[in-house]
Design an enzyme around this catalytic site. Structure first.
Site, PDB file in Angstrom:
ATOM      1  N   ASN A  10       0.879  -1.178   0.000  1.00  0.00           N
ATOM      2  CA  ASN A  10       0.000   0.000   0.000  1.00  0.00           C
ATOM      3  C   ASN A  10       0.908   1.217   0.000  1.00  0.00           C
ATOM      4  OD1 ASN A  10      -1.802   2.029   0.422  1.00  0.00           O
ATOM      5  ND2 ASN A  10      -2.519   1.324   2.424  1.00  0.00           N
ATOM      6  N   LYS A  12       0.099   4.206  -0.240  1.00  0.00           N
ATOM      7  CA  LYS A  12      -0.557   5.384   0.347  1.00  0.00           C
ATOM      8  C   LYS A  12      -0.321   6.598  -0.565  1.00  0.00           C
ATOM      9  CE  LYS A  12      -0.306   3.120   4.754  1.00  0.00           C
ATOM     10  NZ  LYS A  12      -0.209   3.191   6.204  1.00  0.00           N
ATOM     11  N   HIS A  96      -9.547   1.133   4.706  1.00  0.00           N
ATOM     12  CA  HIS A  96      -8.289   1.329   5.441  1.00  0.00           C
ATOM     13  C   HIS A  96      -8.550   2.251   6.625  1.00  0.00           C
ATOM     14  CE1 HIS A  96      -4.205   2.432   6.439  1.00  0.00           C
ATOM     15  NE2 HIS A  96      -3.823   1.369   5.776  1.00  0.00           N
ATOM     16  N   GLU A  98      -6.980   4.668   7.717  1.00  0.00           N
ATOM     17  CA  GLU A  98      -6.772   6.091   7.405  1.00  0.00           C
ATOM     18  C   GLU A  98      -7.997   6.672   6.697  1.00  0.00           C
ATOM     19  OE1 GLU A  98      -3.027   5.427   5.410  1.00  0.00           O
ATOM     20  OE2 GLU A  98      -2.181   4.810   7.331  1.00  0.00           O
ATOM     21  N   GLU A 168      -5.449  -5.018  10.230  1.00  0.00           N
ATOM     22  CA  GLU A 168      -4.397  -4.033  10.485  1.00  0.00           C
ATOM     23  C   GLU A 168      -4.679  -3.329  11.808  1.00  0.00           C
ATOM     24  OE1 GLU A 168      -2.485  -2.815   6.481  1.00  0.00           O
ATOM     25  OE2 GLU A 168      -4.132  -1.445   6.886  1.00  0.00           O
ATOM     26  N   GLY A 174       2.490   2.125  10.778  1.00  0.00           N
ATOM     27  CA  GLY A 174       3.433   3.229  10.662  1.00  0.00           C
ATOM     28  C   GLY A 174       4.140   3.578  11.958  1.00  0.00           C
ATOM     29  N   SER A 214       3.445  -2.329  10.190  1.00  0.00           N
ATOM     30  CA  SER A 214       4.890  -2.425  10.392  1.00  0.00           C
ATOM     31  C   SER A 214       5.476  -3.777   9.987  1.00  0.00           C
ATOM     32  CB  SER A 214       5.257  -2.087  11.847  1.00  0.00           C
ATOM     33  OG  SER A 214       4.896  -0.742  12.152  1.00  0.00           O
TER      34      SER A 214
HETATM   35  P1  13P Z   1       3.026   0.260   7.614  1.00  0.00           P
HETATM   36  O1  13P Z   1       3.513  -1.025   6.996  1.00  0.00           O
HETATM   37  O2  13P Z   1       3.776   1.466   7.160  1.00  0.00           O
HETATM   38  O3  13P Z   1       2.909   0.141   9.106  1.00  0.00           O
HETATM   39  O4  13P Z   1       1.523   0.495   7.072  1.00  0.00           O
HETATM   40  C1  13P Z   1       0.629  -0.554   7.127  1.00  0.00           C
HETATM   41  C2  13P Z   1      -0.571  -0.204   6.361  1.00  0.00           C
HETATM   42  O5  13P Z   1      -1.326   0.684   6.733  1.00  0.00           O
HETATM   43  C3  13P Z   1      -0.825  -0.931   5.104  1.00  0.00           C
HETATM   44  O6  13P Z   1      -2.096  -0.672   4.615  1.00  0.00           O
END
Ligand code: 13P
Length: 251
Positions: A10, A12, A96, A98, A168, A174, A214
């Site tokens: 992803n 982002k 997601h 976010e 997740e 993150g 992560s």
């Molecule tokens: P990270 O791998 O940066 O923690 O992000 C995970 C994520 O949100 C994947 O959709």
């Protein structure tokens, strides 16, 4: 979709057009032939170019990171499922954390996006997961259960069978704090049980459930070796070809 090992990236809101092309090419060139599936979840601006790269490589696919629930119309700035499909992407990341948090996407809206995606035969990668406060309270399974019930469990068996789920935990996204392999396994097993209760053991057994939060080259192998973890949805580490290729190679 039949249960598979999946490494999904992803990106982002990262990478300019030329950077994205370079990253997708490096991943395509570095992939070893395998039965596993690699999916690149890219910003809309990259979809067509990355889909063109991906179609030359067996087992490489592209996902949009979001879609609008309506078929078309006056929704400035939004992207429809037909548009996503028209450039060759087959997957859409939906729900997601976010999107839920910063764009106020509700359970109900996500259910509509799931329906819109499936109605055009694209595959939703449906994200679920709890914030830290819920994990500390110990109600994380109930939290994820509600997310599944409100946005997915209205589906009949056949459409549900197409879905990929990504668990997740928000506290691991993150942050550099990864869920332990045992924590991931426990939740994935619980999700599989919820699917068995709603649909059947067979459907539960055939659903791909990815872990996200992560994931890195150093922890992917142990996470992916858990019996109910079918792969990962990877943020930060999917932005570097070397790291992502190591994660792809962790099965
Ligand atoms: P990270 O791998 O940066 O923690 O992000 C995970 C994520 O949100 C994947 O959709």
């Amino acid at each position: 979709m039949k249960r598979r090992k999946i490494a999904a990236g992803n990106w982002k809101m990262n990478k300019t057009f030329s950077e994205g092309r370079a990253l997708a090419s490096a991943i395509a060139e570095g992939m070893e032939p395998s039965e596993n599936l690699v999916i690149l979840g890219v910003p809309a601006i990259h979809l067509k170019a990355v889909a063109n790269t991906a179609k030359k490589v067996k087992g490489l696919e592209v996902a949009a990171q979001n879609c609008h629930q309506a078929e078309s119309g006056a929704y400035t700035g939004e992207i429809s499922v037909d548009m996503i499909k028209s450039v060759g992407a087959k997957y859409v990341i939906i729900g997601h954390s976010e999107r839920r948090e910063y764009f106020n996407e509700s359970h109900e809206l996500l259910a509509q996006k799931v329906d819109a995606t499936l109605s055009k035969r694209l595959i939703p990668i449906f994200c679920c997961g709890e914030p830290l406060s819920i994990r500390e309270e110990g109600t994380h399974v109930a939290h994820v259960k509600k997310q599944l019930e409100e946005s997915l469990f209205h589906l009949k068996t056949k459409p549900f069978e197409k879905i990929v789920i990504a668990y997740e935990p928000i506290w691991a996204i993150g942050t550099g704090v990864t869920a332990s392999p045992a924590q991931a396994q426990d939740m994935h097993k619980a999700i599989r049980q919820l699917i068995a209760d709603r649909y059947s053991e067979r459907v539960a057994d055939e659903t791909s459930i990815l872990y996200g939060g992560s994931v890195k080259p150093a922890n992917a192998k142990e996470l992916f070796s858990q019996p109910d973890v079918d792969g990962g949805l990877v943020g930060g580490a999917s932005l570097k070809a070397d790291d992502f290729l190591k994660i792809i190679g962790s099965f």
